[in-house]
Design an enzyme around this catalytic site. Sequence first.
Site, PDB file in Angstrom:
ATOM      1  N   HIS A 144       0.795  -1.230   0.000  1.00 15.90           N
ATOM      2  CA  HIS A 144       0.000   0.000   0.000  1.00 15.90           C
ATOM      3  C   HIS A 144       0.829   1.283   0.000  1.00 15.90           C
ATOM      4  O   HIS A 144       0.269   2.376  -0.092  1.00 15.90           O
ATOM      5  CB  HIS A 144      -0.989  -0.006   1.174  1.00 15.90           C
ATOM      6  CG  HIS A 144      -2.321   0.575   0.829  1.00 15.90           C
ATOM      7  ND1 HIS A 144      -3.425   0.462   1.628  1.00 15.90           N
ATOM      8  CD2 HIS A 144      -2.739   1.304  -0.249  1.00 15.90           C
ATOM      9  CE1 HIS A 144      -4.464   1.072   1.069  1.00 15.90           C
ATOM     10  NE2 HIS A 144      -4.059   1.599  -0.077  1.00 15.90           N
ATOM     11  N   ASP A 167      -9.668  -0.014   4.519  1.00 14.45           N
ATOM     12  CA  ASP A 167      -8.459  -0.635   5.070  1.00 14.45           C
ATOM     13  C   ASP A 167      -8.698  -1.013   6.532  1.00 14.45           C
ATOM     14  O   ASP A 167      -9.482  -0.356   7.229  1.00 14.45           O
ATOM     15  CB  ASP A 167      -7.320   0.412   4.987  1.00 14.45           C
ATOM     16  CG  ASP A 167      -5.927  -0.184   4.985  1.00 14.45           C
ATOM     17  OD1 ASP A 167      -5.713  -1.173   5.709  1.00 14.45           O
ATOM     18  OD2 ASP A 167      -5.060   0.346   4.277  1.00 14.45           O
ATOM     19  N   HIS A 169      -6.253  -0.616   8.409  1.00 12.46           N
ATOM     20  CA  HIS A 169      -5.284   0.326   8.972  1.00 12.46           C
ATOM     21  C   HIS A 169      -5.502   1.718   8.391  1.00 12.46           C
ATOM     22  O   HIS A 169      -6.151   1.862   7.351  1.00 12.46           O
ATOM     23  CB  HIS A 169      -3.857  -0.131   8.625  1.00 12.46           C
ATOM     24  CG  HIS A 169      -3.596  -1.577   8.894  1.00 12.46           C
ATOM     25  ND1 HIS A 169      -3.798  -2.558   7.943  1.00 12.46           N
ATOM     26  CD2 HIS A 169      -3.160  -2.206  10.014  1.00 12.46           C
ATOM     27  CE1 HIS A 169      -3.501  -3.740   8.469  1.00 12.46           C
ATOM     28  NE2 HIS A 169      -3.112  -3.563   9.721  1.00 12.46           N
ATOM     29  N   ASP A 171      -2.755   3.735   7.689  1.00 13.69           N
ATOM     30  CA  ASP A 171      -1.566   4.014   6.859  1.00 13.69           C
ATOM     31  C   ASP A 171      -1.222   5.489   6.906  1.00 13.69           C
ATOM     32  O   ASP A 171      -0.895   6.113   5.891  1.00 13.69           O
ATOM     33  CB  ASP A 171      -1.806   3.537   5.417  1.00 13.69           C
ATOM     34  CG  ASP A 171      -2.021   2.028   5.337  1.00 13.69           C
ATOM     35  OD1 ASP A 171      -1.720   1.323   6.332  1.00 13.69           O
ATOM     36  OD2 ASP A 171      -2.503   1.549   4.289  1.00 13.69           O
ATOM     37  N   HIS A 184       4.513   1.178   3.884  1.00 15.85           N
ATOM     38  CA  HIS A 184       3.101   0.914   3.555  1.00 15.85           C
ATOM     39  C   HIS A 184       2.170   1.332   4.692  1.00 15.85           C
ATOM     40  O   HIS A 184       0.953   1.354   4.504  1.00 15.85           O
ATOM     41  CB  HIS A 184       2.869  -0.549   3.143  1.00 15.85           C
ATOM     42  CG  HIS A 184       2.760  -1.518   4.279  1.00 15.85           C
ATOM     43  ND1 HIS A 184       2.073  -2.714   4.186  1.00 15.85           N
ATOM     44  CD2 HIS A 184       3.266  -1.483   5.544  1.00 15.85           C
ATOM     45  CE1 HIS A 184       2.154  -3.362   5.335  1.00 15.85           C
ATOM     46  NE2 HIS A 184       2.866  -2.651   6.161  1.00 15.85           N
ATOM     47  N   ASP A 275      -7.522  -1.715   0.363  1.00 12.26           N
ATOM     48  CA  ASP A 275      -6.559  -2.686   0.880  1.00 12.26           C
ATOM     49  C   ASP A 275      -7.335  -3.971   1.164  1.00 12.26           C
ATOM     50  O   ASP A 275      -8.334  -3.942   1.902  1.00 12.26           O
ATOM     51  CB  ASP A 275      -5.948  -2.111   2.171  1.00 12.26           C
ATOM     52  CG  ASP A 275      -4.821  -2.950   2.745  1.00 12.26           C
ATOM     53  OD1 ASP A 275      -4.869  -4.192   2.623  1.00 12.26           O
ATOM     54  OD2 ASP A 275      -3.925  -2.360   3.367  1.00 12.26           O
ATOM     55  N   ASP A 277      -6.864  -6.225   3.075  1.00 12.67           N
ATOM     56  CA  ASP A 277      -6.945  -6.599   4.497  1.00 12.67           C
ATOM     57  C   ASP A 277      -8.109  -5.919   5.219  1.00 12.67           C
ATOM     58  O   ASP A 277      -8.356  -6.193   6.407  1.00 12.67           O
ATOM     59  CB  ASP A 277      -5.602  -6.404   5.217  1.00 12.67           C
ATOM     60  CG  ASP A 277      -5.201  -4.955   5.466  1.00 12.67           C
ATOM     61  OD1 ASP A 277      -6.071  -4.071   5.557  1.00 12.67           O
ATOM     62  OD2 ASP A 277      -3.975  -4.712   5.595  1.00 12.67           O
ATOM     63  N   GLU A 320      -2.133  -5.257  -1.525  1.00 10.19           N
ATOM     64  CA  GLU A 320      -1.783  -6.131  -0.397  1.00 10.19           C
ATOM     65  C   GLU A 320      -2.229  -7.586  -0.551  1.00 10.19           C
ATOM     66  O   GLU A 320      -2.288  -8.317   0.437  1.00 10.19           O
ATOM     67  CB  GLU A 320      -2.280  -5.545   0.942  1.00 10.19           C
ATOM     68  CG  GLU A 320      -1.680  -4.178   1.300  1.00 10.19           C
ATOM     69  CD  GLU A 320      -0.228  -4.216   1.811  1.00 10.19           C
ATOM     70  OE1 GLU A 320       0.310  -5.332   2.017  1.00 10.19           O
ATOM     71  OE2 GLU A 320       0.375  -3.139   1.963  1.00 10.19           O
TER      72      GLU A 320
HETATM   73  N1  LIG Z   1      -0.997  -1.170   4.185  1.00 10.45           N
HETATM   74  C1  LIG Z   1      -0.928  -1.857   5.306  1.00 10.45           C
HETATM   75  N2  LIG Z   1      -1.308  -3.119   5.301  1.00 10.45           N
HETATM   76  N3  LIG Z   1      -0.438  -1.244   6.400  1.00 10.45           N
HETATM   77  C2  LIG Z   1      -0.249  -1.834   7.666  1.00 10.45           C
HETATM   78  C3  LIG Z   1       0.320  -0.840   8.634  1.00 10.45           C
HETATM   79  C4  LIG Z   1       0.577  -1.408   9.998  1.00 10.45           C
HETATM   80  C5  LIG Z   1       1.130  -0.430  11.013  1.00 10.45           C
HETATM   81  N4  LIG Z   1       0.174   0.573  11.356  1.00 10.45           N
HETATM   82  C6  LIG Z   1       2.413   0.218  10.505  1.00 10.45           C
HETATM   83  O1  LIG Z   1       2.592   1.399  10.574  1.00 10.45           O
HETATM   84  O2  LIG Z   1       3.297  -0.435  10.075  1.00 10.45           O
HETATM   85 MN   LIG Z   2      -3.244  -0.323   3.701  1.00  9.74          MN
HETATM   86 MN   LIG Z   3      -4.098  -2.596   5.772  1.00 12.03          MN
END
Ligand SMILES: NC(=[NH2+])NCCC[C@H](N)C(=O)O
Ligand SMILES: [Mn+2]
Ligand SMILES: [Mn+2]
Length: 377
Positions: A144, A167, A169, A171, A184, A275, A277, A320
């Site tokens: 991502h 997502d 998250h 990000d 990411h 994403d 996820d 992802e």
């Molecule tokens: N694009 C994603 N899957 N990001 C996950 C980020 C996880 C966590 N918040 C980090 O800063 O690393």
């Molecule tokens: Mn993401």
């Molecule tokens: Mn994510």
Amino acid sequence: MLMEQRIYKKGTGPAAHPETEKMSLQRGARHLLAKQRGWFPKQRRSAHSVGIIGAPFSYGQKRRGVEGGPQAIRDAGLVERLSGLGCKVHDYGDLNFTTVSNDTPFNNIVHHPRTVGLANQSLTEAVSRAVGDGHLSVMLGGDHSLGIGSVHGHAQQRPDLCLIWVDAHCDLNTPLTSMSGNLHGQPVSFLIRELQDKIPSLPGFSWVTPCISAKDLVYIGVRDVDPAEYYILKNFGIRYFSMKEVDQLGIHKVMERTFDHLIGKQKRPVHLSYDVDAIDPSLAPATGTPVIGGLTYREGMYIAEAVQNTGLLSAMDLVEVNPKLATSDAELNATVNIAIDVISFSLGQAREGSHGKYDELPTPSATYTTNEQTIRL
Ligand SMILES: NC(=[NH2+])NCCC[C@H](N)C(=O)O
Ligand SMILES: [Mn+2]
Ligand SMILES: [Mn+2]
């Protein structure tokens, strides 16, 4: 079933319906079948011209394999699915990324800054070209961190865009708050104007300029928010619907409020960054940072359908998918098929049925002429 002879409606024949453009096998087959029966599929109302950009890139995080996402998604039949929906598909192929040597971490923490910066620079150009060519850009990741280049390239053509980030998250870490060092987990921080005095200059990132305001962004599906990300969400007034709000409001209201916020007053292009996820890991397990308690299949598709229904989608990302993290073929297929479904629903597939295939229903009394004889069906 194939018929012995091709049957044409009276007064028509192959010459009356020249195939002006190259069609996919599936579209071609459908067209042939329609010809055999004597009627023709009409142009879909929502036929998009789609530009696909593969971005096989994994240096925004530490688990190799996510660079195999575009190939897996293509192999499972993305182009055929979109053609079957009536989309005109132009596949730009995969980008060729360079791994920069001696790419030492920034501040001893942020990994591969030059490699990630360079990859996003070329993605920016590719997305800008696709949108400039008149396509709805579909970027297949990759991790991502590619959101930087995709949104940036889109904004070069559509400076007034708004962003929906689906997502688990946010990000939204800055290079100074990231605990993982993975880029990411940081792409959105580079995109938001109001955050720029908090962003250090990172090697490889000198070309990046922020292109959205905090009010131009909505998150959906988040359930794993780091402390600095929470601080930013609250202090910069970013609208977000965590899984808790999805539970409280239901996905319909979440989408209503999302559109109210972004396009309620004025219509403008939408960028959807999805994403995989965001979807519950029991359904889409082949991904690098799975978080339990995610979107159901129906919620995930509802988001895509709702975005399509605005008629404003102008570019999207599907990121992802990591085929190497599947522990079985079933896990791989489930994840890749969900990715294709998200893209298809975003581009016009509809659970209530799709319009446009028939101009009229065939009637039993109609006559059809073959080269040699007239047939009454
Ligand atoms: N694009 C994603 N899957 N990001 C996950 C980020 C996880 C966590 N918040 C980090 O800063 O690393
Ligand atoms: Mn993401
Ligand atoms: Mn994510």
